[in-house]
Design an enzyme around this catalytic site. Structure first.
Site, PDB file in Angstrom:
ATOM      1  CB  SER A   1      -1.098  -0.416   0.989  1.00  0.00           C
ATOM      2  OG  SER A   1      -1.852   0.763   1.089  1.00  0.00           O
TER       3      SER A   1
ATOM      4  CG  HIS B   1      -5.471  -3.037  -0.622  1.00  0.00           C
ATOM      5  ND1 HIS B   1      -4.574  -2.202  -1.200  1.00  0.00           N
ATOM      6  CD2 HIS B   1      -4.629  -1.989   0.782  1.00  0.00           C
ATOM      7  CE1 HIS B   1      -3.611  -1.469  -0.578  1.00  0.00           C
ATOM      8  NE2 HIS B   1      -3.472  -1.096   0.088  1.00  0.00           N
TER       9      HIS B   1
ATOM     10  CG  ASP C   1      -5.962  -3.283  -4.213  1.00  0.00           C
ATOM     11  OD1 ASP C   1      -6.950  -2.007  -3.756  1.00  0.00           O
ATOM     12  OD2 ASP C   1      -5.275  -3.215  -3.910  1.00  0.00           O
TER      13      ASP C   1
END
Length: 698
Positions: free
Chosen positions: A560, A675, A643
């Protein structure tokens, strides 16, 4: 982009695998040696990691003497988890298995007579904690979610999905049942890992009598709003008043573009008699969540953020005295942010947990005797140690029942003695497994950052660490970006597992992480590629001075914002790193802004859209894609197909750029993952590719 879990293979641990490495890399032989020197214990492996039981504290009996907890165990053959409930004394002892059905049970509450009401496959069940057969109470079509009983047991508050907008073609054109088309006129067309099919979770209140659920009222009256909050809200978004005459629910009553750009959730009260709804947080523009009455119902507390659109704003406890109609922010003067809280039984204080200096600890705040004078209440930290307190289950005569982790210990339930300040284990689900695993040492380390500030990091060392040898080292880059790196335990980014494969791991508490004051936490906003990246370089440069760090074998890994950090470091590291791994990282801030879903996050942290010249630095200097010309280091890229926070194009763009520059690179595409990586088998592949890549490149 808050809120983040996983595994892989015995082959990487075999001596034959290590024997294939280049002979000049002495560390490979030492890895074989350290496995044999661990006093007969095995090092942590991906398989062992996923065989651990995952513990959840479900609740206490009314007298506070017994705990019901859940344990989820993963089955490799079936690629799914099985959760059951257990009962144990809060003083510890031998647990008793309470449920054994195939599936997963979750406790709702325990009645005074010992009957436990729990949910199973969407329905309510009853079973006495002393034994006997379970009885199914409800058979509601579609099932019940997030159930909360009224104090007298005559009503229930629950949620279920309601079709509001016909976004899916099979709903809009009923004669075309084999079509699969989505039609939108506004934003919020997808969120997290799902496209919006026009169905919204709504809160319902219904009469309840021994399993009969009747006269259910939709508290949102078929409006296009979510309650609980999407995508992660749950029963904590609901509450009953102690007199049973009203219910509370959390909701962001916005739709479309307004929904995507705002965090303004409010707490609404619905009166069962008048059927009127009142907004209790009118004019409070950020997140208002987790409403909780004290025992006598005179006061209500909740978590509150001040700023609309800032999801990582300082989280405070706000207190409301209904009789005097006074609201008071109990923690406004405190330089920290709160994770969760619980009322004391005597109503005199509120216990809360919050990140502080690389860990998550217990605190208490006193309730002022007179709210009118608005005196600042006393706040005190009541726990301290190299562990995280991850949840408050309840209060007993001896202290608080809590959940806790360390970097080398998964969640268990403990009794925290308020007088002795000690954690005593109640559950010991994984003790036997850990007893067979060679321990890894964890130490805190301070570094001077480039601006002179003290920068703290956790450093994790391999089993049987020998300071006279040299070890490959990994810089871990945290996501968030305002997520804390504390003593939490992950089943994917597991530092114990990484260290057990022979790597030293350093995890800095760089700029943007809570636990070091509000300013430190806020400093990363609109400065993604600035001081936080320099903090990472300062941390690894400092550790690299140690004689046991092999400076020719240093890598950087993260997901991320951590993946973004890896992409940024790849263009500015000036030869420090020999390998990179990025999972669902942001690569091109312009295309990311155009495809991510929670725009409030992008608007606050980046400054706003790319066409606004005021944000130019975000999309130029702090944009990884603009530094690709300096990429020259092997890179592994993971990307989830579902995602929608960091959509698939980010990973594909980065991989394509690396290949076109003839850089050794690999794309691992997980089409069914979001994610995170939630499937056990996919997680095993993830770990095999992760450690396989490190073996190839370090």
């Amino acid at each position: 982009m808050r809120k983040s879990f996983i595994l892989a293979i015995a082959l990487l641990l075999s001596s034959s695998t290590f024997a294939q490495r280049a002979p000049e890399k002495i560390i490979d032989k030492s890895l074989i040696t350290h496995r044999m020197q661990s006093f007969g214990k095995e090092v942590m492996s991906p398989e062992k990691l996923w065989k651990l039981g995952r513990v959840s504290a479900e609740g206490l009996t009314p007298d506070g003497t017994q705990l019901i907890y859940g344990v989820s165990n993963y089955n490799f053959d079936e690629n799914k988890s099985e959760k059951n409930l257990f009962i144990v004394s809060v003083k510890g002892g031998t647990p008793i298995q309470f449920t054994s059905e195939a599936g997963g049970e979750s406790l709702l509450h325990i009645e005074d007579n010992g009957d436990a009401i729990y949910s199973y496959k969407g329905q309510l069940w009853r079973k006495n904690i002393k034994g006997g057969n379970a009885k199914q109470l409800t058979d509601v079509e579609g099932g019940l979610e997030n159930v909360k009983f009224s104090p007298d047991g005559k009503h229930i508050l629950f949620s279920k999905s309601v079709l509001v907008n016909k976004n899916h073609s099979v709903d809009k054109y009923t004669d075309l049942s084999k079509s699969n088309v989505y039609i939108y006129d506004d934003l919020d067309y997808r969120h997290w890992d799902s496209f919006n099919d026009g169905r919204f979770n709504h809160p319902f209140v219904a009469s309840y009598d021994q399993g009969k659920v009747v006269e259910a009222i939709d508290l949102l009256a078929e409006e296009p709003y979510y309650s609980p909050q999407a995508p992660f809200g749950g029963a904590e978004d609901f509450a009953w008043s102690p007199d049973g005459k009203s219910v509370l629910y959390v909701c962001k009553k916005k739709f479309g573009k307004d929904y995507a750009q705002s965090t303004n959730t409010d707490i609404y009260r619905y009166d069962l008699i008048s059927k009127r709804t009142t907004n209790l947080t009118e004019g409070m523009n950020g997140y208002d969540t987790n409403p909780m009455y004290n025992a006598d119902g005179r006061m209500l507390a909740w978590l509150s953020m001040k700023t609309d659109g800032y999801e990582a704003d300082k989280n405070d406890i706000v207190l409301w005295d209904a009789a005097m109609d006074i609201k008071l922010n109990l923690t406004a003067h405190w330089d920290g942010t709160i994770n969760s809280f619980a009322w004391s039984k005597d109503n005199r204080r509120i216990y809360f947990i919050a990140p502080v200096k690389g860990a998550v600890q217990l605190f208490e705040v006193e309730i002022p005797v007179n709210l009118k004078n608005r005196a600042l209440p006393k706040i005190q930290q009541i726990s301290e140690g190299q562990f995280d307190i991850t949840g408050i289950v309840g209060e007993t005569k001896e202290g608080l029942v809590v959940t806790s982790t360390t970097l080398t210990q998964a969640t268990e339930v403990y009794l925290y003695h308020l007088k002795s300040k000690k954690l005593n284990p109640i559950t010991k689900v994984n003790d036997e497994a850990y007893a067979q695993i060679a321990p890894t040492k964890v130490e805190g380390r301070f570094t001077k950052a480039s601006d002179g500030q003290d920068l703290f990091s956790w450093v994790i060392y391999p089993p049987d660490f020998d300071p006279t040898k040299k070890y490959p080292t990994l810089l871990f880059c945290q996501g968030g970006p305002q997520s804390a790196t504390t003593q939490s335990y992950s089943f994917r980014w597991n530092f114990q597992l990484m260290a057990s494969q022979g790597y030293i791991v350093i995890a800095p508490n760089r700029r943007g992480m809570p636990g070091w004051g509000v300013k430190w936490n806020e400093d990363i906003s609109k400065d993604w590629g600035g001081q936080s990246i320099r903090d990472y370089l300062s941390a690894i440069d400092d550790l690299a001075k140690e004689p046991y760090v092999d400076n020719e074998r240093i890598g950087a890994v993260g997901a991320s914002y951590g993946g973004y950090s890896v992409f940024m470091l790849a263009g500015v590291h000036e030869g420090r790193f020999k390998s990179f791994i990025s999972h669902c990282g942001l690569f091109d801030m312009t295309s990311w802004y155009g495809t991510t879903e929670e725009l409030f996050f992008a608007n606050h942290d980046l400054g706003g859209p790319y066409w606004d010249k005021a944000n130019e630095k975000t999309y130029t200097v702090f944009n990884p894609i603009n530094h690709v010309d300096k990429w020259d280091t092997p890179i592994l890229i993971f990307q989830g197909g579902k995602d929608y926070r960091v959509p698939i194009g980010q990973g594909l763009e980065a991989f394509q750029a690396a290949r076109l520059k003839d850089i050794k690179s690999r794309l691992v595409y997980l089409p069914e993952e979001n994610h995170w990586v939630l499937s056990g088998h996919n997680a095993q592949v993830w770990q095999r590719e992760f450690f396989g890549w490190l073996k190839e490149t370090l």
